[in-house]
Scaffold this active site. Structure first.
Site, PDB file in Angstrom:
ATOM      1  N   GLU A  56       0.829  -1.216   0.000  1.00  0.00           N
ATOM      2  CA  GLU A  56       0.000   0.000   0.000  1.00  0.00           C
ATOM      3  C   GLU A  56       0.862   1.264   0.000  1.00  0.00           C
ATOM      4  O   GLU A  56       1.965   1.267   0.567  1.00  0.00           O
ATOM      5  CB  GLU A  56      -0.871   0.009   1.264  1.00  0.00           C
ATOM      6  CG  GLU A  56      -1.857  -1.118   1.290  1.00  0.00           C
ATOM      7  CD  GLU A  56      -2.458  -1.387   2.668  1.00  0.00           C
ATOM      8  OE1 GLU A  56      -3.562  -1.935   2.711  1.00  0.00           O
ATOM      9  OE2 GLU A  56      -1.824  -1.053   3.689  1.00  0.00           O
ATOM     10  N   ALA A 139       4.198  -9.053  16.133  1.00  0.00           N
ATOM     11  CA  ALA A 139       5.092  -7.891  16.147  1.00  0.00           C
ATOM     12  C   ALA A 139       4.462  -6.649  16.781  1.00  0.00           C
ATOM     13  O   ALA A 139       5.151  -5.854  17.424  1.00  0.00           O
ATOM     14  CB  ALA A 139       5.538  -7.583  14.718  1.00  0.00           C
ATOM     15  N   ASP A 227      -7.765  -5.402   8.344  1.00  0.00           N
ATOM     16  CA  ASP A 227      -7.403  -4.112   7.743  1.00  0.00           C
ATOM     17  C   ASP A 227      -7.266  -4.177   6.231  1.00  0.00           C
ATOM     18  O   ASP A 227      -6.598  -3.341   5.642  1.00  0.00           O
ATOM     19  CB  ASP A 227      -6.108  -3.571   8.386  1.00  0.00           C
ATOM     20  CG  ASP A 227      -4.924  -4.507   8.199  1.00  0.00           C
ATOM     21  OD1 ASP A 227      -5.124  -5.623   7.689  1.00  0.00           O
ATOM     22  OD2 ASP A 227      -3.798  -4.130   8.549  1.00  0.00           O
ATOM     23  N   VAL A 293      -7.962   0.616  10.702  1.00  0.00           N
ATOM     24  CA  VAL A 293      -7.253   0.027   9.548  1.00  0.00           C
ATOM     25  C   VAL A 293      -5.934   0.757   9.290  1.00  0.00           C
ATOM     26  O   VAL A 293      -5.137   0.318   8.471  1.00  0.00           O
ATOM     27  CB  VAL A 293      -8.128   0.053   8.260  1.00  0.00           C
ATOM     28  CG1 VAL A 293      -9.337  -0.837   8.417  1.00  0.00           C
ATOM     29  CG2 VAL A 293      -8.529   1.473   7.882  1.00  0.00           C
TER      30      VAL A 293
END
Ligand code: NAD
Length: 354
Positions: A56, A139, A227, A293
Site C-alpha cells: 500500500e 510484532a 485491515d 485500519v
C-alpha cells in the site's frame, strides 16, 4: 541533502527519550493532527493486492508538508522468517517539493497504530478500566500493551495467541514493564472479565476471533488486525451491537470490520471526537468499537515527531537522495562531474604504485 533515519537510528531516537515518553508525545502529535483534520488532503490508500498480501501507498498533505508511507501486509511472511508488516516513509516540503526526511517506518507503524488505539480508547473506554485482553501476540502486540499502560493505566493483561512461542516472546519482552500478564488457553478465556479487548491477529481471511457471545456490555473493542478487503476478526452480529468509530469512513468501509455491514451503517470518525463535534461513549453499558485500519495522517504525525526529535537529539544522517546540481538548470553537469571523479579514482592505483 535529505535526512535519513534507518531502523537503528529510529530505535536510538526512541531509546534516547524513553518508550513511554515517545508514546505519550506521539499521542499528543496525533491529537493535534486529527484536531486539524479538515486542513489535510484525504483519500483511501492505494492498495495492490496479491494472493499472499497487500502493498500500500498512504499519502496525505497539509499546506506545508506532504507525506507518504510504503507499507505491506503479508500474514504468511513469518513462516519464511520475514515480518508481516514493514514500512518506510517520506516527509517533503510542499513549497519546493523537495523531500526533507526518508525514514524506516516499521517501528514507527507499530508505535503510531498503538498510539492511535490508545487515543481512541481515551475517548471510548469506560473511565475505570483496569484489564485488557490482547488476542494476537505478534510484532505489534507489545506496542499496544505499552500504549494502553501509558495512556490509560492498564496494568492487567489477559493474552492469547495460537502460537505458544508468540506468548513466550511477549512475556519476555514485557517483563519489567510493571504490567501483570495472564497467558490464556483461548481467546474466549482471555476476554472473560476484560474491560478492553484488542484483537491484533494476522490472517488473510474472514476470521471470527470474537463472536457475539464472547463480549459483554460496557466493553471497548480495539480491532486492529482486520485491515484489508476479505480480512476481518469480528462476527457481524457483534458489530450490530456496537457504537462504531473509525479513522476515515471511505477507507474503513472497504477494509475494516464494517466491510461486513451496509454502506450506510452509521459510524463516527475519530477526528469528530477529538474536535468535539461528536460524543464518544454514551453509557457504561454500551459496547464501543474502534475499527482501525490505519490512516495516512497517523503516518504524517509519527514522521513529524521523528523529524522533530532527530533534530533535537542530533541523530540521523544526511544523504544525497536526490540529485542537486550546482546550476539547477544543468543536471547534465552531474554526469560530467561523475566522469571526472571516476577518472580520478581509476588513476589513483597507478599513482600509488609509483
Ligand atoms: P504478526 O504476524 O507479527 O502477528 C500476528 C499474530 O497473530 C501471530 O503471532 C499469530 O500467531 C496470531 N494469530 C493468528 N491467528 C490467530 C488466532 N486465530 N487467534 C490468536 N492469535 C492468532 O503480525 P503483526 O505485525 O503483529 O500484525 C497483526 C495484524 O495487525 C496484521 O493483520 C496487520 O495487518 C495488522 N495491522 C494493522 C494496523 C492498523 O493500523 N490497523 C497496523 C499494523 C498492523
Amino acid at each position: 541533502m535529505v535526512m535519513f533515519l534507518g531502523a537503528r537510528n529510529v530505535a536510538r531516537i526512541i531509546q534516547s527519550i524513553g518508550l513511554r515518553s515517545f508514546t505519550l508525545q506521539l499521542i499528543e502529535y496525533l491529537r493535534q493532527d486529527f484536531g486539524r483534520w479538515e486542513t489535510f488532503e484525504r483519500g483511501p490508500r492505494y492498495a495492490s493486492h496479491s494472493p499472499n498480501g497487500v502493498i500500500e501507498l498512504m499519502p496525505t498533505a497539509n499546506s506545508g508538508t506532504f507525506s507518504f508511507k510504503f507499507v505491506n501486509g503479508h500474514p504468511a511472511n513469518t513462516l519464511r522468517g520475514l515480518q508481516t508488516v514493514v514500512a518506510f516513509g517520506v516527509l517533503a516540503d510542499v513549497e519546493t517539493g523537495y523531500p526533507r526526511l526518508l525514514a524506516d517506518m516499521t517501528l514507527a507503524t507499530a508505535f503510531r497504530t498503538a498510539a492511535t488505539s490508545a487515543l481512541a480508547a481515551r475517548h471510548l473506554a469506560r473511565s475505570n478500566c483496569e484489564t485488557m485482553a490482547l488476542i494476537g501476540l505478534g510484532a505489534q502486540a507489545e506496542f499496544q500493551a505499552h500504549a494502553f499502560e501509558a495512556a490509560l493505566g492498564i496494568k492487567r493483561l489477559r493474552v492469547f495467541d495460537i502460537d505458544p512461542r508468540a506468548g513466550e516472546k511477549f512475556a519476555r519482552n514485557m517483563s519489567g514493564a510493571g504490567v501483570s500478564i495472564m497467558r490464556c488457553d483461548s481467546a474466549r478465556e482471555a476476554v472473560a472479565s476484560a474491560d478492553i479487548i484488542t484483537t491484533i491477529t494476522a490472517d488473510k481471511k474472514m476470521s471470527t476471533i470474537l463472536s457475539n457471545d464472547m463480549v459483554g456490555s460496557g466493553v471497548h473493542i480495539n480491532a486492529i488486525g482486520g485491515d484489508c478487503p476479505g480480512k476481518v476478526e469480528l462476527a457481524r452480529d457483534l458489530l450490530l451491537r456496537a457504537n462504531i468509530f473509525v479513522e476515515y469512513a471511505p477507507q474503513t468501509r472497504l477494509e475494516g470490520e464494517i466491510q461486513q455491514l451496509d454502506a450506510e451503517h452509521p459510524v463516527t470518525e475519530l477526528w469528530e471526537l477529538i474536535a468535539g463535534h461528536k460524543s464518544g461513549r454514551m453509557s457504561d453499558w454500551e459496547i464501543t468499537l474502534f475499527d482501525s485500519v490505519g490512516f495516512a495522517i497517523e503516518d504524517f504525525s509519527v514522521l513529524r515527531l521523528l523529524h522533530d526529535l532527530a533534530t533535537q537529539v542530533g541523530i540521523g544522517e544526511e544523504i544525497d537522495l536526490i540529485a542537486s546540481p550546482e546550476d539547477p538548470k544543468d543536471l547534465f553537469a552531474l554526469l560530467q562531474q561523475s566522469e571526472v571523479e571516476e577518472t580520478a579514482r581509476n588513476c589513483r592505483p597507478a599513482q600509488n604504485a609509483m
